[in-house]
Design a protein around this motif. Structure first.
Motif, PDB file in Angstrom:
ATOM      1  N   LEU A 228       0.456 -28.193  39.096  1.00 49.38           N
ATOM      2  CA  LEU A 228       1.423 -28.192  38.344  1.00 49.38           C
ATOM      3  C   LEU A 228       0.550 -29.264  37.784  1.00 49.38           C
ATOM      4  CD1 LEU A 228       4.916 -28.469  40.256  1.00 49.38           C
ATOM      5  CD2 LEU A 228       4.309 -26.399  38.876  1.00 49.38           C
TER       6      LEU A 228
ATOM      7  N   ASP B 174       2.322 -24.678  34.226  1.00 54.95           N
ATOM      8  CA  ASP B 174       3.965 -24.366  34.950  1.00 54.95           C
ATOM      9  C   ASP B 174       4.455 -24.101  36.114  1.00 54.95           C
ATOM     10  OD1 ASP B 174       3.206 -25.439  31.815  1.00 54.95           O
ATOM     11  OD2 ASP B 174       4.316 -22.791  31.087  1.00 54.95           O
ATOM     12  N   SER B 175       3.953 -23.115  36.620  1.00 55.39           N
ATOM     13  CA  SER B 175       4.374 -22.888  38.095  1.00 55.39           C
ATOM     14  C   SER B 175       3.445 -22.841  39.000  1.00 55.39           C
ATOM     15  CB  SER B 175       5.611 -22.079  37.499  1.00 55.39           C
ATOM     16  OG  SER B 175       5.467 -20.416  37.444  1.00 55.39           O
ATOM     17  N   CYS B 176       3.742 -22.284  40.124  1.00 56.84           N
ATOM     18  CA  CYS B 176       3.202 -22.138  41.324  1.00 56.84           C
ATOM     19  C   CYS B 176       3.931 -21.253  43.128  1.00 56.84           C
ATOM     20  CB  CYS B 176       2.172 -23.515  41.599  1.00 56.84           C
ATOM     21  SG  CYS B 176       3.077 -24.654  42.488  1.00 56.84           S
TER      22      CYS B 176
ATOM     23  N   SER C 252       7.412 -23.346  43.136  1.00 56.53           N
ATOM     24  CA  SER C 252       7.760 -25.264  42.503  1.00 56.53           C
ATOM     25  C   SER C 252       7.243 -24.598  40.580  1.00 56.53           C
ATOM     26  CB  SER C 252       6.455 -25.577  42.372  1.00 56.53           C
ATOM     27  OG  SER C 252       6.795 -26.966  44.085  1.00 56.53           O
ATOM     28  N   GLU C 253       8.191 -25.378  40.006  1.00 61.38           N
ATOM     29  CA  GLU C 253       8.194 -25.214  38.428  1.00 61.38           C
ATOM     30  C   GLU C 253       7.742 -26.815  38.058  1.00 61.38           C
ATOM     31  OE1 GLU C 253      10.596 -22.635  34.863  1.00 61.38           O
ATOM     32  OE2 GLU C 253      11.102 -22.370  37.592  1.00 61.38           O
ATOM     33  N   LYS C 254       7.447 -26.892  36.787  1.00 65.87           N
ATOM     34  CA  LYS C 254       6.897 -27.880  36.116  1.00 65.87           C
ATOM     35  C   LYS C 254       8.778 -28.240  35.509  1.00 65.87           C
ATOM     36  CE  LYS C 254       2.895 -28.748  34.837  1.00 65.87           C
ATOM     37  NZ  LYS C 254       1.898 -29.299  33.328  1.00 65.87           N
TER      38      LYS C 254
END
Length: 253
Positions: free
Chosen positions: A100, A104-106, A249-251
């Motif tokens: 991240l 921006d996301s993963c 996951s998202e920032k």
């Protein structure tokens, strides 16, 4: 009461609460257990330590000791399933944190290497059962101390919780097709023999959160035979699912 024991008892009571606001959360299946005794067993639970829970009726005090088992291997400190799942969760969070920084996301996925099987399922149950049964005399003494009398009858029960990831199932095949049913340790002859010889307990409660069932079985031949009549079929095969963990996951900007 130790903090760990207190938290375990609290979780069991909250998780397997039978009645709340006059709504029944779990189906209650009874083998050799009357409606009255089931009510005494499952109502008015109190947190305790060794055993985890007790309830009191006008006739006796009930002690309920909880244990978990799964179908994965185990090591000296316990379940490999739990150990590996904790490691996977930790590693995925660390990897996501690094990704991240530049994204921006993963999305990260991992497969559990430990595989569930029938032998582990049976042996882990026997290990947990015997470990807790070896402490029954101590549980009884502590309940009598709690009651403040050596004359009140004590009824000891186990509540056994299958925590195999995604559950343990049995596939029953017939001429009309196949059905997926719950797996039961008591269907193993070795487990049935141990259970019937354990005369310091009055019965066992199988707790299943997936199907929302509490199955009460008296330590009585007729009760066990009735249970097997409804759950034992020829040519049954165990079914376990392989667990894949996905972390999205998202920032946050």
């Amino acid at each position: 009461m130790t903090k760990i024991a207190s938290e375990e008892a609290k979780r069991i009571i909250e998780h397997y609460l039978v009645c709340k606001d006059d709504l029944t959360y779990f189906d209650i299946l009874k083998y050799g257990v009357s409606q009255k005794e089931a009510g005494c067993l499952l109502n008015n639970w109190h947190q305790f330590d060794r055993p985890d829970i007790y309830s009191v009726s006008s006739e006796k005090i009930y002690g309920i000791e909880h244990f978990e088992y799964d179908a994965h291997g185990r090591h000296k400190r316990g379940s490999l399933q739990r150990k590996e799942n904790n490691l996977i969760t930790k590693e995925m969070k660390q990897k996501a944190y690094g990704m991240l920084k530049d994204n921006d996301s993963c999305v990260i996925s991992r497969e559990m290497q430990s595989k569930a099987n029938e032998d582990n399922y049976k042996n882990n149950f026997i290990y947990a059962f015997n470990t807790h049964y070896s402490k029954i005399d101590n549980y009884r003494i502590r309940l009598l101390e709690r009651a403040g009398s050596n004359k009140i009858p004590v009824s000891m029960w186990f509540i056994a919780e299958d925590v195999t990831a995604l559950g343990a199932h049995i596939i029953h095949r017939s001429k009309t097709g196949a059905t997926c049913n719950l797996a039961w340790p008591l269907l193993f002859p070795e487990v049935e023999e141990i259970f019937m010889q354990s005369d310091k307990i009055d019965g066992i409660i199988y707790a299943d959160n997936y199907y929302k069932k509490l199955t009460l079985i008296k330590r009585d031949k007729n009760a066990v035979d009735e249970f097997k009549k409804h759950n034992l079929y020829p040519n049954d095969k165990f079914l376990f699912f392989e667990l894949h963990t996905v972390l999205i996951s998202e920032k946050i900007q």
